[in-house]
Design an enzyme around this catalytic site. Structure first.
Site, mmCIF file in Angstrom:
data_model
loop_
_atom_site.group_PDB
_atom_site.id
_atom_site.type_symbol
_atom_site.label_atom_id
_atom_site.label_comp_id
_atom_site.label_asym_id
_atom_site.label_seq_id
_atom_site.Cartn_x
_atom_site.Cartn_y
_atom_site.Cartn_z
ATOM 1 N N HIS A 251 96.158 60.610 14.571
ATOM 2 C CA HIS A 251 95.201 61.533 13.956
ATOM 3 C C HIS A 251 94.521 62.385 15.024
ATOM 4 O O HIS A 251 94.310 63.583 14.850
ATOM 5 C CB HIS A 251 94.097 60.759 13.221
ATOM 6 N N GLU B 112 104.371 64.825 11.535
ATOM 7 C CA GLU B 112 105.770 64.720 11.093
ATOM 8 C C GLU B 112 106.132 63.293 10.726
ATOM 9 O O GLU B 112 107.179 63.056 10.137
ATOM 10 C CB GLU B 112 106.711 65.212 12.206
#
Ligand code: PAF
Length: 333
Positions: A68, A179
């Site tokens: 994150h 991704e």
């Protein structure tokens, strides 16, 4: 250090963003005025004339980790004001036990974000996001079908609905997605394109641990023993991607990868498939389109997902650790 503002309702979010964006624009304007006052000509000043401050969105469900934080760093580098959202979205959980077990660590999350210079942490509650009478679902066909979509009915409807709301509430210029959740990224891209939403979706590479395991909030639910075994998943994917990239038979290679994951200690492989990277259509042999191997597997009670792009190459046997060490389009910390 930028003070991290916490907004808990859409109204608070709107007020804080307007204030923050207004401050940024005022600063841009002041800089232009200063250059004018310093005797710079209108031509010198003009290229940097006051511009509208841009907003970057990093949507999360909290339990933050380096993956994150890498999205946040991209957002801070590319936009003026960064909003991180923290909302464990009940609509994307098809399994109530999974929702209940999802880690909730708001204080620790805020402490990780503040030093980075994030501007607003948006933590709405369920009632604000889905008030009584809420009746709309955003449903994306095609890319949401198969893979995770086949095993988690309704999951991508929940994701698309909440992401649409967050994009609209924050009026984000750019939104940053990892991704690692590749199918989610494709669903969001399709939705933004189909609905003409004015946000640019930015894809950021998967961040991996040293042994290749993709970072995920779910990793913290692994026991110490399971954590060691977990590397079997990225290992099998990197080896299969290497083999397919070097010309091995797709079906046989995927079957071997499945066996390797099970032999490595996983109790079940939900799916393990080669897909066209853009359409997510199944691929049976390597052609000219970019492809990716995507997988989901259960280690004890924890469901892990991962994906690796196939690169045409001559190196067949590459482990996840080697791929990380070689920096093969993976991000490490
Ligand atoms: O990837 C996630 O954490 C979630 O699916 C998202 C994008 C924050 C939507 O709830």
């Amino acid at each position: 250090m930028t003070e991290l503002i916490v907004a808990r309702t859409p109204e608070e979010l709107c007020a804080h963003l307007a204030q923050r964006v207004g401050q940024a624009e005022a600063r841009n304007l002041a800089a232009v005025e200063q250059r004018r006052a310093a005797g710079q000509t209108e031509e010198d000043v003009a290229p940097e004339a006051p511009r509208v401050a841009t907003v970057g969105l990093v949507p999360t469900m909290g339990a933050l980790h380096e993956g994150h934080l890498s999205l946040v760093r991209h957002a801070l580098a590319e936009t003026d004001r960064v909003v991180v959202t923290l909302f464990v979205n009940p609509r994307q959980f098809n399994n109530p036990a999974d929702l209940a077990a999802y880690p909730r660590t708001e204080d620790a999350d805020a402490a990780m974000l503040e030093p980075l210079g994030v501007h607003v942490l948006y933590v709405p509650d369920g009632v604000d996001m889905y008030p009584e009478g809420f009746a709309t679902t955003v449903s994306v066909a095609g890319v949401s079908e198969g893979l995770c979509g086949a095993f988690r009915p309704g999951h991508f409807d929940g994701v698309a609905t909440v992401v649409a709301k967050l994009l609209i509430q924050t009026a984000a210029d750019r939104a940053f997605f990892g991704e690692k959740d590749f199918q989610q990224l494709m669903v969001v891209r399709r939705m933004v394109s189909d609905l003409d939403l004015p946000t640019r979706i930015v894809a950021c590479g998967t961040v991996r641990e040293e042994d290749g395991l993709a970072m995920s909030s779910r990793n913290r639910r692994l026991s110490a023993e399971e954590r060691i075994l977990a590397r079997a998943l990225p290992d099998a994917l990197f080896r299969a991607a290497g083999a397919i990239g070097a010309g091995s038979d797709v079906k046989a290679t995927l079957a071997q990868a499945r066996d390797a994951i099970l032999a490595g200690g996983f109790r079940a492989v939900e799916y393990l498939e080669l897909r066209d990277e853009a359409s997510l259509a199944p691929v049976n042999s390597l052609g000219n389109v970019p492809t990716r191997i995507l997988a989901a597997a259960w280690l004890g009670d924890v469901r892990l997902i991962d994906n690796v792009e196939v690169i045409r190459a001559t190196t067949v046997d590459i482990s996840a650790r080697d791929a990380v060490a070689q920096g093969r389009r993976v991000t490490t910390v």
